[in-house]
Design a protein around this motif. Sequence first.
Motif, mmCIF file in Angstrom:
data_model
loop_
_atom_site.group_PDB
_atom_site.id
_atom_site.type_symbol
_atom_site.label_atom_id
_atom_site.label_comp_id
_atom_site.label_asym_id
_atom_site.label_seq_id
_atom_site.Cartn_x
_atom_site.Cartn_y
_atom_site.Cartn_z
ATOM 1 N N ASP A 82 -8.801 12.070 2.613
ATOM 2 C CA ASP A 82 -7.658 11.683 1.788
ATOM 3 C C ASP A 82 -6.348 12.001 2.506
ATOM 4 N N LYS A 86 2.566 10.737 1.556
ATOM 5 C CA LYS A 86 2.835 9.662 0.619
ATOM 6 C C LYS A 86 4.154 8.982 0.984
ATOM 7 N N SER A 113 -4.475 3.748 1.118
ATOM 8 C CA SER A 113 -4.266 5.103 0.597
ATOM 9 C C SER A 113 -4.157 6.117 1.730
ATOM 10 N N GLU A 118 0.793 3.875 -2.384
ATOM 11 C CA GLU A 118 0.284 3.936 -3.751
ATOM 12 C C GLU A 118 -0.438 2.619 -4.007
#
Length: 221
Positions: A82, A86, A113, A118
């Motif tokens: 992950d 961002k 991602s 987003e």
Amino acid sequence: MQSMITHATDTMLEGNTSKLISIVEECRKLGWSNLTIFEELLKPALYTVGDKWESDEVTVADEHLATMTVDYILSFLQKAEDSQTKIERTAMLFCVEGEEHYLGLKMTASILSLSGWEVKFLGPNLPTKYAVHFAKKWKPQLIGISVSMRGLIKNVEECTSELASLSHRPSIFVGGRIVALKEKMMLPRNVERITSLYDLQHWLTHKNMQDTSFQKEVTLR
């Protein structure tokens, strides 16, 4: 390589998630990224499952089992890698109306991602009117549409025609199996075809370079 794809295909059709995770982990030990695993292992294996279904070698139930098995693996990979970074960019992804095959789109969501986007994932079989509604509501910088069935080309053409006229001018991509096979489609000029996830990664890299150059220019001013 082909033997690994065959092994993965058989494992998907068995619905054996543990064994498929083991295959994926072996690929990761070889230094494969999620992108490489998607393009070189999972997608070819899924295409093989689709070919087997079209030739009546497997049933619809077998295909659904394989789909759910890969869906689980994609969630596993997403958690394992992950992104902590961002950025203020939004992508809206969906399968064109009538299209139920969503795994390629989920791989696309994973790549975005990991790049910090987003992702608004609207899943399979989205009517055009709802695609337009959400695009106007969210104003995403990127809209990704997936289609794998030849019989849905007209739906793609109609959908992209409406989305291409959006006032905020998002980037619009169409991908999926029939795009990779270079099936003829009448798409608006500002709609791009993505034949592989490598194309998407190339676009993301180019986009990041453009944004970095712009930020440097603003700073110098």
